[in-house]
Design a protein around this motif. Structure first.
Motif, PDB file in Angstrom:
ATOM      1  N   PHE A 248     -14.158   4.965  -8.533  1.00 23.85           N
ATOM      2  CA  PHE A 248     -13.758   3.933  -9.496  1.00 23.85           C
ATOM      3  C   PHE A 248     -14.827   3.726 -10.570  1.00 23.85           C
ATOM      4  N   LYS A 254     -12.631  -1.130  -7.848  1.00 21.98           N
ATOM      5  CA  LYS A 254     -12.733  -0.647  -6.461  1.00 21.98           C
ATOM      6  C   LYS A 254     -12.368  -1.757  -5.477  1.00 21.98           C
ATOM      7  N   HIS A 257      -8.702  -2.561  -5.269  1.00 23.90           N
ATOM      8  CA  HIS A 257      -7.973  -1.554  -4.501  1.00 23.90           C
ATOM      9  C   HIS A 257      -8.312  -1.584  -3.011  1.00 23.90           C
ATOM     10  N   GLU A 258      -9.402  -2.213  -2.646  1.00 25.51           N
ATOM     11  CA  GLU A 258      -9.769  -2.329  -1.223  1.00 25.51           C
ATOM     12  C   GLU A 258      -9.001  -3.444  -0.505  1.00 25.51           C
ATOM     13  N   GLU A 434      -0.542  -2.437  -1.187  1.00 24.77           N
ATOM     14  CA  GLU A 434      -0.869  -1.026  -1.370  1.00 24.77           C
ATOM     15  C   GLU A 434       0.160  -0.346  -2.276  1.00 24.77           C
ATOM     16  N   LEU A 437      -0.419  -1.240  -5.876  1.00 28.84           N
ATOM     17  CA  LEU A 437      -1.644  -0.679  -6.444  1.00 28.84           C
ATOM     18  C   LEU A 437      -1.580   0.835  -6.647  1.00 28.84           C
ATOM     19  N   ASP A 440      -0.979   1.302 -11.795  1.00 26.42           N
ATOM     20  CA  ASP A 440      -1.198   0.074 -12.561  1.00 26.42           C
ATOM     21  C   ASP A 440      -1.117   0.298 -14.072  1.00 26.42           C
TER      22      ASP A 440
END
Length: 593
Positions: A248, A254, A257-258, A434, A437, A440
């Motif tokens: 990222f 990052k 997205h985690e 998830e 994401l 995007d």
């Protein structure tokens, strides 16, 4: 708020300190400084300037040293300039010091003890160095430092070097965090465990009012009467990859997205075959309380507002949410049978620490929900629950926020009649996150098309209003676009006057009961020239809606609906060319009031 790293040992101190400070820039980054004992000249040299740690990296690249202390600053006393940057020196130049915190009585100390001293900076920190120097004319170094510490009122994490002794680092702390790490090469002392990664096999979190004398192969701890304290060091386990950006471009992206992984991690930590793994004494104390108070600040407070709805719905117990800084000094009438939940990403929030001190004196039972189980709030509360979000480097919180909400949901479920299939509902929410994401690009397109203005607004009702507050905070803190979150029904009571032509108004709609009401409020803004953007769920969608999310349990919608808002903030800042991970004037861990 500031980042501190010190090292003494057989490795190159310069590299360890610079690398550590770079990891801690989220704690403050308006200036940086370092002092190193140059093994070529056998002298301590000081380098400091405004700007990032990268400036130090360039000016010290050829220095070999075995001892040093460094600092990255978030200004509290004095302007942002090289003079006010740390380290600071005593009047004779003998003592060199870095400091995180605020000395509340520094002016009184100046007047009482240092009338004839000349000060270079505007900081409270320089006063500490002068005091130590003054006392050392009549007593040894350790007594000089402790005598100074006993005079200080306020908060401090300190590293001190005596340039007559290049074999020792002194340290002390009261309130802000300070952690000692050790391995066979030497000793690292820092304000955040992140800086120990790669340089420590064991660590110890210092208690308040602890004085440390550290050499490369020994660490001794004392109280302020110089009585030695016996302590145990714990094994240091840390995944260094979790503090790196990976694929990222920014830590914030990052960490966004985690978030599905964070939900699954918190489930693994607390849910075992649909039973909840939470201290039974904590659950009993919550059950026996007549009212729950949630204290928090900023993003954590918004999680608390969501938590209020979750707790009241699931266990039918009244909940109040208070801003910590207000509660600390404007305490309302409290139910005598109250239970307090404190929410803090870092576990070091100064306002919450003030609240906790007051609550403990009155024997209230307290729980801290935090991302750092070794933090001060976690250790000093009666109970603590870890949210397992992992290191959050970007200043703008994302994954800690959703983890806090998930933790409150699990806690409320544990006290409820268990009518919800919690494992299914949280798993479904993580999967919906998830799925969203996976792509995007449509969010970025929306931002480019519409979020190019000086003002923007989020609106929502109920839990969507709480999400609007957090969404607005995210956009304003990293893009500097003036953004407010409003209860949709309140627009007509005055705030609709702020709507101008082409002002983006983003409506969050996640519940059937308020769907038509919020859409009606949005139409009122459109008639005044606003650009409407709708974030909603599959079951509530209408033609023309912009962002459609999968349906999840009604009490978990805030975990999902915040995702597009986080990405809107990210891409707005990206398109404007700002430093996304380190927005101006902000720091991650607010350790001063």
């Amino acid at each position: 708020m500031c980042g501190i790293v010190g090292y003494i040992g057989s490795s190159n101190a310069r590299n360890i300190i610079i690398e550590g400070l770079e990891k801690l820039e989220y704690r403050g980054y308006d200036s940086a400084g370092i002092t190193l004992y140059n093994l070529s000249s056998n002298l301590f040299n000081i380098y400091k300037d405004i700007g990032r740690v990268s400036t130090l990296s360039k000016t010290t690249h050829n220095i070999l040293s075995n001892i040093g202390i460094g600092h990255t600053r978030w200004a509290t006393h004095g302007k942002v300039n090289a003079v006010n940057a740390h380290p600071h020196q005593s009047s004779s130049g003998r003592y060199i010091i870095v400091h995180n915190g605020v000395i509340e009585n520094f002016k009184q100390l100046k007047n009482q003890y240092l009338k004839n001293h000349t000060f270079i900076s505007e900081t409270d920190t320089e006063v500490i160095a002068h005091l130590i120097d003054s006392f050392s004319t009549i007593m040894d170094v350790e007594k000089s430092i402790v005598s100074t510490l006993n005079l200080l009122q306020g908060s401090y994490a300190l590293l001190i070097i005596d340039n007559k002794d290049p074999n020792t680092i002194y340290a002390a702390k009261n309130k802000p965090p300070l952690i000692i790490g050790k391995d066979e090469e030497g000793v690292t002392i820092t304000s955040d465990i992140l800086a120990l990664a790669g340089y420590a096999k064991t660590y110890h979190v210092l208690a308040d009012k602890t004085f440390v004398v550290s050499q490369k192969d020994s660490v001794k701890l004392y109280d302020y009467d110089l009585n030695e304290i016996q302590v145990q060091f714990e094994e240091f386990n840390f995944d260094i990859k979790s503090s790196e950006k990976g694929i990222f471009e920014h830590f914030m992206l990052k960490e966004i997205h985690e978030q599905p992984t964070v939900i699954r991690r918190i489930m693994k930590g607390y849910i075992h075959d649909s039973s909840i793994n939470i201290n039974q004494s904590l659950l009993n104390d919550l059950k026996q309380s007549s009212r729950i108070y949630i204290l928090a600040a900023g993003t954590s407070m918004h999680a608390g507002i969501v938590g209020k709805k979750i707790i009241e719905d699931l266990i039918k117990k009244p909940v109040e949410v208070h801003i910590a800084s207000e509660f600390a000094y404007n305490t309302p009438l409290i139910d005598p049978n109250a239970f307090f939940i404190l929410i803090s990403q870092s576990g070091e929030t100064a306002d919450l620490r003030t609240c906790l001190t007051k609550l403990k004196k009155q024997d209230y039972k307290t729980l801290t929900i935090t991302n750092v189980i070794t933090s001060t709030l976690a250790r000093e509360s009666l109970y603590a629950l870890e949210i397992f979000a992992g290191p959050e480097i970007a200043v703008a919180s994302t994954k800690a926020y959703v983890a806090q909400i998930a933790m409150l949901f699990i806690l409320a479920y544990a006290l409820s009649d268990k009518a919800i299939d919690i494992q299914y509902e949280l798993s479904k929410t993580a999967q919906a996150m998830e799925n969203f994401l996976l792509s995007d690009s449509h969010i970025r397109d929306l931002v480019v098309k519409y979020i190019n203005t000086k003002h923007a607004f989020y609106i929502g009702r109920g839990m969507d209003y709480a999400t609007s507050l957090e969404a607005a905070l995210k956009l304003k803190e990293i893009s500097y676009i003036h953004t407010e979150g409003f209860a949709a029904g309140e627009l007509k009571h005055g705030t609709i006057a702020l709507i101008e032509d082409k002002t983006p108004v983003i409506a969050i709609i996640s519940h059937e009961s308020i769907n038509l009401n919020t859409r009606s409020n949005l139409e009122e803004t459109v008639s005044r020239g606003a650009i409407p953007i709708v974030i909603t769920l599959e079951s509530l969608k209408s033609d023309g809606d912009d962002i459609i999310l999968e349906d999840v349990h009604p009490l978990l919608t805030p975990i999902l609906t915040i995702l597009p808002a986080q990405l809107i903030a990210y891409y707005a800042s990206y398109e404007l060319g700002y430093d996304i991970d380190k927005p101006r004037n902000l720091a991650k861990s607010v350790t001063v009031e």
